[in-house]
Design an enzyme around this catalytic site. Sequence first.
Site, PDB file in Angstrom:
ATOM      1  N   PRO A   1       0.815  -1.223   0.000  1.00 52.86           N
ATOM      2  CA  PRO A   1       0.000   0.000   0.000  1.00 52.86           C
ATOM      3  C   PRO A   1       0.849   1.273   0.000  1.00 52.86           C
ATOM      4  O   PRO A   1       0.480   2.264  -0.626  1.00 52.86           O
ATOM      5  CB  PRO A   1      -0.823  -0.123   1.282  1.00 52.86           C
ATOM      6  N   ASN A   2       2.002   1.246   0.671  1.00 54.41           N
ATOM      7  CA  ASN A   2       2.832   2.459   0.739  1.00 54.41           C
ATOM      8  C   ASN A   2       4.163   2.338   0.018  1.00 54.41           C
ATOM      9  O   ASN A   2       5.089   3.119   0.273  1.00 54.41           O
ATOM     10  CB  ASN A   2       3.078   2.843   2.207  1.00 54.41           C
TER      11      ASN A   2
ATOM     12  N   SER B   1       6.498   2.257  -6.824  1.00 52.98           N
ATOM     13  CA  SER B   1       7.719   2.580  -7.576  1.00 52.98           C
ATOM     14  C   SER B   1       8.937   2.527  -6.666  1.00 52.98           C
ATOM     15  O   SER B   1      10.028   2.136  -7.089  1.00 52.98           O
ATOM     16  CB  SER B   1       7.607   3.989  -8.176  1.00 52.98           C
TER      17      SER B   1
ATOM     18  N   GLU C   1       4.700  -2.983 -13.481  1.00 53.85           N
ATOM     19  CA  GLU C   1       6.082  -3.370 -13.837  1.00 53.85           C
ATOM     20  C   GLU C   1       6.922  -2.146 -14.224  1.00 53.85           C
ATOM     21  O   GLU C   1       7.713  -2.181 -15.166  1.00 53.85           O
ATOM     22  CB  GLU C   1       6.082  -4.431 -14.935  1.00 53.85           C
TER      23      GLU C   1
ATOM     24  N   THR D   1       6.261   2.269 -13.910  1.00 52.52           N
ATOM     25  CA  THR D   1       5.401   3.236 -14.602  1.00 52.52           C
ATOM     26  C   THR D   1       6.175   3.891 -15.759  1.00 52.52           C
ATOM     27  O   THR D   1       7.403   3.799 -15.837  1.00 52.52           O
ATOM     28  CB  THR D   1       4.947   4.360 -13.650  1.00 52.52           C
TER      29      THR D   1
HETATM   30  C1  LIG Z   1      -3.572  -4.519 -12.879  1.00 49.69           C
HETATM   31  C2  LIG Z   1      -2.347  -4.460 -12.009  1.00 49.69           C
HETATM   32  C3  LIG Z   1      -1.685  -5.639 -11.675  1.00 49.69           C
HETATM   33  C4  LIG Z   1      -0.561  -5.606 -10.842  1.00 49.69           C
HETATM   34  N1  LIG Z   1       0.042  -6.802 -10.487  1.00 49.69           N
HETATM   35  C5  LIG Z   1       1.084  -6.790  -9.593  1.00 49.69           C
HETATM   36  C6  LIG Z   1       1.649  -8.017  -9.109  1.00 49.69           C
HETATM   37  O1  LIG Z   1       1.261  -9.122  -9.528  1.00 49.69           O
HETATM   38  N2  LIG Z   1       2.628  -7.944  -8.167  1.00 49.69           N
HETATM   39  C7  LIG Z   1       3.107  -6.755  -7.680  1.00 49.69           C
HETATM   40  O2  LIG Z   1       3.994  -6.768  -6.832  1.00 49.69           O
HETATM   41  N3  LIG Z   1       2.576  -5.564  -8.107  1.00 49.69           N
HETATM   42  C8  LIG Z   1       1.582  -5.558  -9.044  1.00 49.69           C
HETATM   43  N4  LIG Z   1       1.019  -4.362  -9.480  1.00 49.69           N
HETATM   44  C9  LIG Z   1       1.483  -3.104  -8.881  1.00 49.69           C
HETATM   45  C10 LIG Z   1       2.303  -2.226  -9.802  1.00 49.69           C
HETATM   46  O3  LIG Z   1       3.539  -2.821 -10.103  1.00 49.69           O
HETATM   47  C11 LIG Z   1       2.436  -0.834  -9.154  1.00 49.69           C
HETATM   48  O4  LIG Z   1       1.145  -0.268  -9.194  1.00 49.69           O
HETATM   49  C12 LIG Z   1       3.425   0.055  -9.849  1.00 49.69           C
HETATM   50  O5  LIG Z   1       4.746  -0.378  -9.570  1.00 49.69           O
HETATM   51  C13 LIG Z   1       3.314   1.536  -9.429  1.00 49.69           C
HETATM   52  O6  LIG Z   1       3.286   1.653  -8.043  1.00 49.69           O
HETATM   53  P1  LIG Z   1       2.110   2.537  -7.321  1.00 49.69           P
HETATM   54  O7  LIG Z   1       0.812   2.098  -7.896  1.00 49.69           O
HETATM   55  O8  LIG Z   1       2.324   2.412  -5.870  1.00 49.69           O
HETATM   56  O9  LIG Z   1       2.367   4.007  -7.817  1.00 49.69           O
HETATM   57  P2  LIG Z   1       3.378   5.087  -7.150  1.00 49.69           P
HETATM   58  O10 LIG Z   1       4.727   4.486  -7.033  1.00 49.69           O
HETATM   59  O11 LIG Z   1       2.753   5.638  -5.923  1.00 49.69           O
HETATM   60  O12 LIG Z   1       3.406   6.207  -8.274  1.00 49.69           O
HETATM   61  C14 LIG Z   1       2.390   7.206  -8.396  1.00 49.69           C
HETATM   62  C15 LIG Z   1       2.812   8.185  -9.481  1.00 49.69           C
HETATM   63  O13 LIG Z   1       4.042   8.827  -9.098  1.00 49.69           O
HETATM   64  C16 LIG Z   1       5.001   8.672 -10.134  1.00 49.69           C
HETATM   65  N5  LIG Z   1       6.343   8.505  -9.573  1.00 49.69           N
HETATM   66  C17 LIG Z   1       6.744   7.653  -8.599  1.00 49.69           C
HETATM   67  N6  LIG Z   1       8.066   7.785  -8.366  1.00 49.69           N
HETATM   68  C18 LIG Z   1       8.508   8.737  -9.222  1.00 49.69           C
HETATM   69  C19 LIG Z   1       9.780   9.329  -9.486  1.00 49.69           C
HETATM   70  N7  LIG Z   1      10.873   8.931  -8.830  1.00 49.69           N
HETATM   71  N8  LIG Z   1       9.863  10.285 -10.446  1.00 49.69           N
HETATM   72  C20 LIG Z   1       8.769  10.658 -11.135  1.00 49.69           C
HETATM   73  N9  LIG Z   1       7.546  10.153 -10.941  1.00 49.69           N
HETATM   74  C21 LIG Z   1       7.411   9.202  -9.999  1.00 49.69           C
HETATM   75  C22 LIG Z   1       4.594   7.382 -10.851  1.00 49.69           C
HETATM   76  O14 LIG Z   1       5.142   7.314 -12.170  1.00 49.69           O
HETATM   77  C23 LIG Z   1       3.091   7.527 -10.837  1.00 49.69           C
HETATM   78  O15 LIG Z   1       2.701   8.366 -11.878  1.00 49.69           O
HETATM   79  C24 LIG Z   1      -0.080  -4.363 -10.343  1.00 49.69           C
HETATM   80  C25 LIG Z   1      -0.745  -3.167 -10.706  1.00 49.69           C
HETATM   81  C26 LIG Z   1      -1.855  -3.207 -11.516  1.00 49.69           C
HETATM   82  C27 LIG Z   1      -2.533  -1.928 -11.885  1.00 49.69           C
END
Ligand SMILES: Cc1cc2nc3c(=O)[nH]c(=O)nc-3n(C[C@H](O)[C@H](O)[C@H](O)COP(=O)(O)OP(=O)(O)OC[C@H]3O[C@@H](n4cnc5c(N)ncnc54)[C@H](O)[C@@H]3O)c2cc1C
Length: 397
Positions: free
Chosen positions: A128-129, A132, A363, A365
């Site tokens: 949750p927290n 990326s 995998e 963003t």
């Molecule tokens: C359908 C689906 C299936 C998934 N399946 C899996 C799975 O099987 N196993 C697993 O472990 N995860 C899984 N995920 C999770 C996925 O890998 C994460 O959602 C992804 O890594 C992004 O993390 P977050 O959603 O926490 O976004 P955040 O990291 O919170 O990012 C939010 C925004 O901030 C931007 N951002 C973050 N850091 C930076 C930076 N340094 N510079 C500029 N911009 C930044 C991002 O690009 C994004 O626009 C899945 C997600 C989805 C949607």
Amino acid sequence: MDFALTSEHELIREMAAKFGRQEVLPGLTERDREGKSDRTLLDKMGEAGILGVSIPEVYGGSGSDYVSLGLVCEELERADTSARVVLSVHSGLHCLTLLQWATEEQKKRWLPKLASGERVGGFGLTEPNAGSDAINIQTHARKDGDSYVLNGEKTWISLADYADQFLVIARLQEPGDKARHAAFIVERNTPGFSSRPIKGKLGVRAGNTGQIFFDNLRVGAENRIGEDGDGFKVAMSALDHGRYTVASGAVGIIVACLEASTEYARSRKVSGEEIGRKQLVQQMIAHMAASRDIGRLLYYQVGWMKNTGIRHTREVSMAKWQNCNNAFQSASDAIEIHGAYGYCDEFPVERYFRNSRGAVIYEGTREIHTLVQAEYALGYRTDRPLARTLPKWPVKA
Ligand SMILES: Cc1cc2nc3c(=O)[nH]c(=O)nc-3n(C[C@H](O)[C@H](O)[C@H](O)COP(=O)(O)OP(=O)(O)OC[C@H]3O[C@@H](n4cnc5c(N)ncnc54)[C@H](O)[C@@H]3O)c2cc1C
């Protein structure tokens, strides 16, 4: 340089395409509309040998090369993203990572059951927290004699309610400020494990995504993949494999958009002329065709690097980033070409649009891959050799 696919590649591609037509597409519009995933699809994928693609014969798999996995992903996603996601987590993130990092004993213990589909694998990194910034995960593992006690939760986990075992990355709970991680195979039937689905997703509605929880879950040291402190490297290796499946799958969406759009553009008339004759429509079609060809070159290259044992972290990031962006653009253009008809599920293009959006996020963003590519180009980032590499194809025991 040889760009030709072999007869084995063509056979495996056709097998996957047929599976998509016969097993994925029937009833898909309803499942997608109602947000219902179909667990029996996993059994069918196991029976068809799809879950054993690119797992060496010595571990009960098909023994096909790594390019084959990309071809299967392309064909499955041409039908629906939910089917390709199964391969991304099971084959890419889970099995290929075991092939790279597990001991011989661990490979013999798990890979044959995973190859046959008796077991399905998942991957738990995101929390949750921490997405990326995966280095900041909070799920922790406390060493207790010959085992570890895990506590924490993972979210957005594909196949959360279906996978039999997960490759889970946890922070080691030990003195000192520097976070060290470890990777474990956590089996669903272990006391302290639970899962819950995520409802109301924009896309991949016919697939299962959810949360998994560890409540004083005890896992033996024989389930640890790599050594204490290797966990983050294991996770990054897993992403090298998962991104390959996402990049190749994205080409399947582009192909599906191109097929739907050309068919529609040749049949829809405006002012007595097929819209396919309008230059602005042709521009969108041409971009889809270019995206398909560029996308294949990018993922074939990565498949070849996997086959020959070359590290490909930069190239697979490039393929994933470009192909997912192009798939989303193609899906958006496909809706444009269909006009109002593209805006409802009478045609599949709105599903391609919703599904392709997810792959721009998971995998890594779009922003993360942009940064990664810039860092490689500027020389701020280089890859150091890993303790364990994915075995070259063909793989011998
Ligand atoms: C359908 C689906 C299936 C998934 N399946 C899996 C799975 O099987 N196993 C697993 O472990 N995860 C899984 N995920 C999770 C996925 O890998 C994460 O959602 C992804 O890594 C992004 O993390 P977050 O959603 O926490 O976004 P955040 O990291 O919170 O990012 C939010 C925004 O901030 C931007 N951002 C973050 N850091 C930076 C930076 N340094 N510079 C500029 N911009 C930044 C991002 O690009 C994004 O626009 C899945 C997600 C989805 C949607």
